[in-house]
Design an enzyme around this catalytic site. Structure first.
Site, short mmCIF file in Angstrom:
data_model
loop_
_atom_site.label_atom_id
_atom_site.label_comp_id
_atom_site.label_asym_id
_atom_site.label_seq_id
_atom_site.Cartn_x
_atom_site.Cartn_y
_atom_site.Cartn_z
N HIS A 1 0.82 -1.14 -0.13
CA HIS A 1 -0.11 0.07 0.02
C HIS A 1 0.81 1.13 -0.05
CE1 HIS A 1 -4.01 2.09 0.42
NE2 HIS A 1 -3.21 2.70 1.37
N HIS B 1 0.91 5.54 -1.47
CA HIS B 1 0.26 6.75 -2.26
C HIS B 1 1.69 7.64 -2.70
CE1 HIS B 1 -3.83 5.52 -1.05
NE2 HIS B 1 -3.27 5.74 0.42
N GLN C 1 2.46 11.29 -1.76
CA GLN C 1 2.63 11.70 -0.09
C GLN C 1 3.86 11.65 0.35
OE1 GLN C 1 -0.63 9.73 2.28
NE2 GLN C 1 -2.06 10.11 0.61
N ARG D 1 -5.49 15.17 7.09
CA ARG D 1 -6.26 14.89 5.56
C ARG D 1 -6.32 16.25 4.80
NH1 ARG D 1 -11.81 12.20 3.66
NH2 ARG D 1 -12.39 14.16 4.58
N TYR E 1 -4.99 7.49 -6.78
CA TYR E 1 -6.51 8.33 -6.76
C TYR E 1 -6.07 9.57 -7.16
CZ TYR E 1 -4.93 9.70 -1.91
OH TYR E 1 -4.48 10.21 -0.91
N HIS F 1 -12.18 3.15 -3.34
CA HIS F 1 -11.38 3.76 -2.43
C HIS F 1 -11.73 3.38 -0.73
CE1 HIS F 1 -10.09 6.74 0.51
NE2 HIS F 1 -9.07 6.98 -0.06
N ARG G 1 -16.66 5.17 2.30
CA ARG G 1 -16.76 6.62 2.34
C ARG G 1 -16.59 7.35 1.26
NH1 ARG G 1 -11.41 8.71 3.61
NH2 ARG G 1 -10.37 7.26 4.76
N GLU H 1 -10.51 2.45 9.10
CA GLU H 1 -9.32 3.14 9.63
C GLU H 1 -9.47 3.86 10.83
OE1 GLU H 1 -7.16 5.37 6.85
OE2 GLU H 1 -5.33 5.74 7.96
N HIS I 1 -5.84 -1.48 6.29
CA HIS I 1 -5.80 -1.04 7.63
C HIS I 1 -6.91 -2.00 8.19
CE1 HIS I 1 -3.88 2.64 6.54
NE2 HIS I 1 -4.99 2.93 5.89
N ASP J 1 1.94 3.06 3.02
CA ASP J 1 1.07 4.04 3.00
C ASP J 1 1.35 5.73 2.71
OD1 ASP J 1 -1.91 4.96 3.12
OD2 ASP J 1 -2.26 4.32 5.19
ZN LIG Z 1 -4.12 4.61 1.87
#
Ligand SMILES: [Zn+2]
Length: 453
Positions: A56, A58, A61, A82, A121, A207, A210, A235, A269, A320
């Site tokens: 995992h 991204h 980030q 976030r 994403y 994703h 949510r 999570e 998670h 992550d």
């Molecule tokens: Zn993630």
């Protein structure tokens, strides 16, 4: 065909001596022999381990790692983090995204991760309109993977909402697709991968409950009948509460009941589950995609690893948010979280070496989640081999049964000397061969982001 020889290698869960590994021109392992002399082979000093899959990531980030550790107000939490992440996501152009992702992948290889599942994403231009080439940014991830040598499972992410039944927020504009737009994007990603990186795997990532519509998540396996399916789940406690209020069930419970979760799935998670939910997820064959350093950094909570493993559950690890890229440290944090919660020791492996159980578990679960031939030094696998320095460290004084405990709990990534990715040396003396070039492209991006945030 190349032939490497190692004094020691970890094969199929056992340490074996005098091991020759033949590697074909495509970077796959053709043959493994034990108890043979180094004659006719390139003798490699050190101890050979299969590289760990990172299930995992991204990539973008990586640029914000360490930039969101300053409290602005009491009660900082995941949701305030976030906002910083959205500002980061909306800052970068394609060149910058490629530079940041390449830096992350270079560091992954230095830290013992030899393949990565990129949960992708960030699809559109800064104002939220699709690029003329819809897969522009997926292509940048592929370019970063190719430049670093890391194996890749690309997971285009379906992101359609700002919460269950809520429209997306402005900060999410680069992520958003309806299901039809997403199917087109996925098809174009498949064709781009076939030409640009045929050895990569393709999956799909709704994703979360949510951010993808539950009715789309429920049919995702039917819409995409091949490849792994990754989904964030449970999570944060607030996310669990929202899900119960809107759907009458907890996220993992809902997915198990409505989405056909099985061995194709990796639930990222899965932090907040009840006892029966944990046992049911273990029985499903899905992989728990644990990201312990990120989960600690974001204050998510503690995964019930003890119950999950007792119930036969499969897990892998991911980095992550990329707050720190370090395979051994992820495993240590996973084990440490259980010890702190239960005030006990060696919770996850009551019958033997914790380092060995953690490493072996993460190899198996990671390979399943990536759907790539990785996670083993065996014929047919990608020749992804992490070589630990034996002579310069404590390892030389210890019998093999202690080596993985030393790696996971004591020495970590500083024991890594050399790394082969698909048979090619990409890390030498602990440094990626393309590190300097990656840093030169990454630093200006970081400088600009730090000034902008
Ligand atoms: Zn993630």
């Amino acid at each position: 065909m190349r032939r490497l020889w190692f004094a020691w290698a970890w094969l199929d869960g056992d340490w074996r001596e005098n091991v020759a590994v033949a590697i074909d021109d495509a970077g796959r392992i053709a043959e493994v022999e034990t108890g043979v002399s180094p004659a006719g082979s390139e003798a490699v000093p050190g101890i050979a381990l299969p590289g760990l899959p990172n299930l995992h990531s991204h990539g973008f980030q990586r640029a914000m790692a360490g930039l969101a550790e300053r409290g602005q107000r009491p009660g900082e939490d995941f949701w305030s983090w976030r906002h910083v992440m959205y500002r980061t996501a909306n800052e970068f152009d394609p060149d910058e995204i490629e530079a940041v992702t390449a830096m992350a992948y270079v560091e992954m290889l230095e830290a013992g991760f030899t393949a990565v599942a990129e949960f992708h994403y960030l699809h559109h231009d800064k104002d939220g309109t699709p690029y003329a080439n819809r897969v522009e940014l997926a292509g940048r991830i592929v370019a970063a993977a190719r430049a670093s040598g890391i194996g890749l499972t690309l997971l285009p992410c379906l992101y359609s909402a700002g919460g269950i039944g809520r429209v997306a927020e402005p900060g999410q504009r680069r992520f958003i697709n309806d299901i039809d737009g997403f199917c087109r994007l996925h098809e174009e990603t498949a064709s781009m991968l076939r030409s640009e990186m045929p050895g990569a795997a393709l999956g799909v990532a709704p994703h979360s409950l949510r951010a993808a519509r539950p009715e789309d998540v429920a049919r995702i396996a039917a819409l995409f009948p091949a490849g792994p399916i990754h989904c964030h789940a449970a999570e944060q406690v607030a996310e669990v509460d929202d899900c119960v209020a809107a759907l009458g069930a907890r996220p993992v419970e809902w997915l198990l009941d409505h989405a056909g979760v099985d061995a194709r799935w990796c639930l990222i998670h899965a932090t907040h589950m009840g006892a029966s939910e944990t046992e049911a997820m273990a029985r499903s064959g899905a992989v728990a995609g644990l990201c312990p350093l990120t989960e600690a950094d974001l204050g998510d909570g503690i995964f019930d690893g003890a119950r999950f493993l007792e119930s036969g559950g499969r897990f892998g690890i991911g980095s992550d948010s990329l707050i720190r890229i370090d395979a051994a440290a992820e495993l240590r944090q996973l084990d440490g979280s259980q010890r702190l919660r239960d005030r006990r020791r060696v919770v996850l492996s009551p019958n033997g070496s914790a380092g060995t159980a953690l490493y072996a578990g993460a190899l198996r679960g990671g390979a399943q989640a990536l759907n790539l031939p990785v996670g083993a030094i065996a014929p047919g696998a990608r020749a992804d081999i992490v070589v630990l320095d034996r002579d310069g460290t404590d390892l030389a004084a210890l019998p093999p049964g202690f080596w993985l405990d030393q790696f996971v709990f004591v020495g970590g990534s500083k024991l890594i000397d050399r790394v082969y990715a698909a048979g090619r040396v990409v890390v030498e003396q602990g440094r990626h061969v393309a590190r300097e070039a990656a840093v030169a492209r990454f630093r200006p991006v970081l400088r600009r982001l730090a000034a902008a945030l």
